[in-house]
Design an enzyme around this catalytic site. Structure first.
Site, PDB file in Angstrom:
ATOM      1  N   HIS A  93       0.887  -1.099   0.011  1.00 41.06           N
ATOM      2  CA  HIS A  93       0.051   0.033  -0.130  1.00 41.06           C
ATOM      3  C   HIS A  93       0.829   1.373  -0.030  1.00 41.06           C
ATOM      4  CE1 HIS A  93      -3.074   2.719   1.010  1.00 41.06           C
ATOM      5  NE2 HIS A  93      -4.035   1.829   0.771  1.00 41.06           N
ATOM      6  N   ASP A 111      -7.946  -5.316   0.314  1.00 48.12           N
ATOM      7  CA  ASP A 111      -8.503  -6.204  -0.880  1.00 48.12           C
ATOM      8  C   ASP A 111      -8.056  -7.496  -1.104  1.00 48.12           C
ATOM      9  OD1 ASP A 111     -10.094  -4.247  -1.848  1.00 48.12           O
ATOM     10  OD2 ASP A 111      -9.016  -3.103  -2.865  1.00 48.12           O
TER      11      ASP A 111
HETATM   12  N1  CMC Z   1       4.059  -7.727  -5.008  1.00 47.54           N
HETATM   13  C1  CMC Z   1       5.584  -7.592  -5.260  1.00 47.54           C
HETATM   14  N2  CMC Z   1       6.311  -6.552  -5.108  1.00 47.54           N
HETATM   15  C2  CMC Z   1       5.579  -5.480  -4.801  1.00 47.54           C
HETATM   16  C3  CMC Z   1       4.309  -5.474  -4.506  1.00 47.54           C
HETATM   17  C4  CMC Z   1       3.737  -6.439  -4.600  1.00 47.54           C
HETATM   18  N3  CMC Z   1       2.485  -6.468  -4.558  1.00 47.54           N
HETATM   19  N4  CMC Z   1       4.166  -4.070  -4.367  1.00 47.54           N
HETATM   20  C5  CMC Z   1       5.056  -3.413  -4.267  1.00 47.54           C
HETATM   21  N5  CMC Z   1       6.449  -4.199  -4.394  1.00 47.54           N
HETATM   22  C6  CMC Z   1       7.596  -3.695  -4.351  1.00 47.54           C
HETATM   23  C7  CMC Z   1       7.914  -2.948  -5.638  1.00 47.54           C
HETATM   24  O1  CMC Z   1       8.254  -3.920  -6.649  1.00 47.54           O
HETATM   25  C8  CMC Z   1       9.089  -1.876  -5.228  1.00 47.54           C
HETATM   26  O2  CMC Z   1      10.327  -2.788  -5.063  1.00 47.54           O
HETATM   27  P1  CMC Z   1      11.679  -1.930  -5.044  1.00 47.54           P
HETATM   28  O3  CMC Z   1      11.614  -1.118  -4.061  1.00 47.54           O
HETATM   29  O4  CMC Z   1      12.375  -3.076  -5.215  1.00 47.54           O
HETATM   30  O5  CMC Z   1      11.559  -1.508  -6.624  1.00 47.54           O
HETATM   31  C9  CMC Z   1       8.623  -1.627  -3.674  1.00 47.54           C
HETATM   32  O6  CMC Z   1       7.886  -2.762  -3.208  1.00 47.54           O
HETATM   33  C10 CMC Z   1       7.793  -0.516  -3.524  1.00 47.54           C
HETATM   34  O7  CMC Z   1       6.694  -0.498  -4.312  1.00 47.54           O
HETATM   35  P2  CMC Z   1       6.268   0.656  -5.271  1.00 47.54           P
HETATM   36  O8  CMC Z   1       5.393   0.015  -6.290  1.00 47.54           O
HETATM   37  O9  CMC Z   1       6.930   1.690  -5.354  1.00 47.54           O
HETATM   38  O10 CMC Z   1       4.708   1.027  -4.186  1.00 47.54           O
HETATM   39  P3  CMC Z   1       3.463   2.085  -4.633  1.00 47.54           P
HETATM   40  O11 CMC Z   1       3.447   2.820  -3.224  1.00 47.54           O
HETATM   41  O12 CMC Z   1       4.035   3.112  -5.660  1.00 47.54           O
HETATM   42  O13 CMC Z   1       2.505   1.080  -4.847  1.00 47.54           O
HETATM   43  C11 CMC Z   1       0.741  -0.348  -4.779  1.00 47.54           C
HETATM   44  C12 CMC Z   1       1.549   0.639  -3.972  1.00 47.54           C
HETATM   45  C13 CMC Z   1      -0.521  -0.514  -3.907  1.00 47.54           C
HETATM   46  C14 CMC Z   1       0.077   0.326  -6.201  1.00 47.54           C
HETATM   47  C15 CMC Z   1       1.653  -1.596  -5.095  1.00 47.54           C
HETATM   48  O14 CMC Z   1       1.872  -2.083  -3.651  1.00 47.54           O
HETATM   49  C16 CMC Z   1       0.853  -2.742  -5.706  1.00 47.54           C
HETATM   50  O15 CMC Z   1       0.711  -2.727  -6.977  1.00 47.54           O
HETATM   51  N6  CMC Z   1       0.086  -3.756  -4.849  1.00 47.54           N
HETATM   52  C17 CMC Z   1      -0.726  -4.631  -5.631  1.00 47.54           C
HETATM   53  C18 CMC Z   1      -2.186  -4.134  -5.965  1.00 47.54           C
HETATM   54  C19 CMC Z   1      -2.922  -3.745  -4.770  1.00 47.54           C
HETATM   55  O16 CMC Z   1      -3.190  -4.676  -3.968  1.00 47.54           O
HETATM   56  N7  CMC Z   1      -3.600  -2.860  -4.709  1.00 47.54           N
HETATM   57  C20 CMC Z   1      -4.648  -2.407  -3.952  1.00 47.54           C
HETATM   58  C21 CMC Z   1      -4.339  -1.288  -2.978  1.00 47.54           C
HETATM   59  S1  CMC Z   1      -5.353  -1.227  -1.514  1.00 47.54           S
HETATM   60  C22 CMC Z   1      -7.013  -1.006  -2.014  1.00 47.54           C
HETATM   61  C23 CMC Z   1      -7.058   0.469  -2.482  1.00 47.54           C
HETATM   62  O17 CMC Z   1      -6.843   1.467  -1.635  1.00 47.54           O
HETATM   63  O18 CMC Z   1      -7.119   0.815  -3.798  1.00 47.54           O
END
Ligand code: CMC
Length: 431
Positions: free
Chosen positions: A308, A366
């Site tokens: 998140h 989720d």
């Molecule tokens: N699986 C594997 N690696 C992950 C994941 C994941 N679900 N989420 C983040 N990472 C890794 C990412 O690759 C990065 O690694 P590194 O630092 O080595 O490059 C690190 O963790 C930080 O991730 P980020 O993408 O920079 O984080 P963000 O804040 O931009 O993204 C997120 C947050 C929710 C979009 C992301 O965690 C994600 O895509 N999760 C899966 C989708 C999901 O479950 N979304 C629902 C969110 S809750 C409901 C809502 O409020 O909408």
């Protein structure tokens, strides 16, 4: 207001510029750089809004480090166990919990607006039988602005309130109608003798030839999920609603924009994507292989329902829902749910894996909501629609707050331009 300032120094020229620090009632202060360009001649760069507050808001507070979520100051844990969804809707819209009379009046108003204009049925009929219900929701909600001209003056507070009520009341009717269209069944009219969630279950599962009595467990579970999803401050879809509304666009168009933004798998589309992922993994034995795929930077696979942007210790909504998930499945499903077993294994392995621990990646709301919806008999392609129905309350609350803010200005980000510098047009024969 704090008198503290932050000084920005341009190391190349030695120029110094002071900017005020704005402190809210909770959370970190923000440097007000709105005059930065005028004073210093440069922009700030913050893709994904990692450190940027886009507005003032008194609706929802999140402390991502401590796992705190407050609606108008009330902890989500208290609201989730004690309140009804419409009580929470009133709280988000008006700022305080309703007394008995205010709640009864509010329920009556929302109930009175549940019907759709009959012509809207023709819109739904125009969709192909296998259209995704989110596609129908975006289209039909946007089209509401063509039906309710009597409440479209966005500068009139009473018009804004009527539109807010209409949206909260009609979203379940539209969502259930989209579902009925996708399964080829006649649309069920709302029943105004039922509570909000019970009526929604009725519109989903009753048919003209068969009465459906919504069970209390299902109604309670839906009430809880709707409360947990009702608002989440400036997330992608809410920010989309605010940005669309900042131009003075009508509320139905703004909420349609929010629905479109919610649809993505990184946001509200995650609950559907979690189920897709669990079905793809298929067997507990496969979990380690998928964990490795999620860690592999060359593989686009991510563990859906993990991570998140704001919560870095745990998602308080996930904590509540995790407990309820077992309860609901025990009471509704009479057999062990293999998907829940798979989800628990995935959670256990991921929570102990260095990659996920280091990056503070925990299950989010989720990860569990799809499993509960599935147990309630809600089809997978409706999961994000359910999220949209609940989040409509948050969207309209933010839209109302923004529209009554005298400092509201059109949202207009700037950019770092990296395209070609000026060049001259050449006739086609010379290119
Ligand atoms: N699986 C594997 N690696 C992950 C994941 C994941 N679900 N989420 C983040 N990472 C890794 C990412 O690759 C990065 O690694 P590194 O630092 O080595 O490059 C690190 O963790 C930080 O991730 P980020 O993408 O920079 O984080 P963000 O804040 O931009 O993204 C997120 C947050 C929710 C979009 C992301 O965690 C994600 O895509 N999760 C899966 C989708 C999901 O479950 N979304 C629902 C969110 S809750 C409901 C809502 O409020 O909408």
């Amino acid at each position: 207001m704090s008198n503290e300032t932050i000084t920005v120094i341009n190391n190349a020229t030695g120029e110094r510029h002071d900017f005020p620090l704005r402190q809210g009632s909770l959370g970190p202060a923000a440097v007000d750089i709105s005059s930065l360009y005028k004073e210093a001649g440069f922009f700030t760069y913050d893709p994904g809004f990692m450190s940027t507050a886009s507005c003032n808001s008194a609706i929802t507070y999140i402390d991502g480090e401590e796992g705190v979520l407050l609606y108008r100051g009330y902890p989500i844990e208290q609201l989730a166990t004690k309140a009804s969804f419409l009580e929470v809707a009133y709280l988000l819209l008006y700022g305080d919990l309703p007394d008995e009379k205010a709640l009864v009046d509010f329920e009556k108003i929302i109930t009175r607006h549940t019907m759709l204009n009959e012509n809207l049925k023709d819109f739904l009929d125009g969709f192909h039988y296998d259209a995704h219900p989110m596609a129908m929701l975006v289209g039909v909600v946007g089209s509401l602005s063509a039906f309710y001209h009597d409440s479209l003056s966005v500068n009139d507070p009473r018009h804004r309130e009527i539109s807010a009520h209409r949206l909260i009341a009609k979203l379940p009717t539209i969502a259930a109608a989209a579902y009925k269209h996708s399964v080829g069944e006649p649309i069920m009219y709302p029943r105004n003798d039922l509570r909000y969630c019970a009526n929604f279950l009725h519109m989903m599962f009753a048919t003209p030839c068969e009465h459906y009595k919504p069970g209390l467990v299902a109604e309670k579970a839906m009430n809880l999920l709707f409360i947990l999803h009702a608002d989440h401050e400036q997330n992608a879809s809410t920010s989309t609603v605010r940005l669309a509304g900042s131009s003075g666009a009508n509320p139905f168009a703004c909420i349609a924009a929010g629905i479109a933004s919610l649809w993505g798998p990184a946001h509200g589309g995650a609950n559907e994507a979690v189920l897709d992922m669990l079905l793809e993994i298929g067997d507990v034995k496969e979990v380690p292989r998928y964990i490795e795929k999620a860690k592999d930077k060359d593989d686009p696979f991510r563990l859906m329902g993990f991570g998140h942007r704001v919560y870095k210790n745990y998602d308080p909504r996930a904590k509540i829902i995790r407990e309820v998930c077992h309860q609901v499945l025990d009471e509704i499903a009479d057999v062990n749910n293999p998907l829940l077993e798979l989800a628990m294994k995935l959670e256990e392995i991921a929570l102990n894996d260095e990659y996920f621990v280091e990056r503070k990646l925990y299950p989010n709301v989720d990860f569990y909501s799809g499993i509960i919806y599935q147990a309630l008999g809600i089809p997978r392609n409706m999961f994000t629609v359910m999220f949209a129905v609940a989040r409509t309350v948050g969207w309209v609350s933010h839209w109302l707050e923004m529209m009554s803010d005298s400092n509201n200005r059109i949202g207009r980000p700037r950019q770092i331009y990296r395209g070609p510098t000026q060049r001259d047009y050449l006739p086609i024969s010379k290119r």
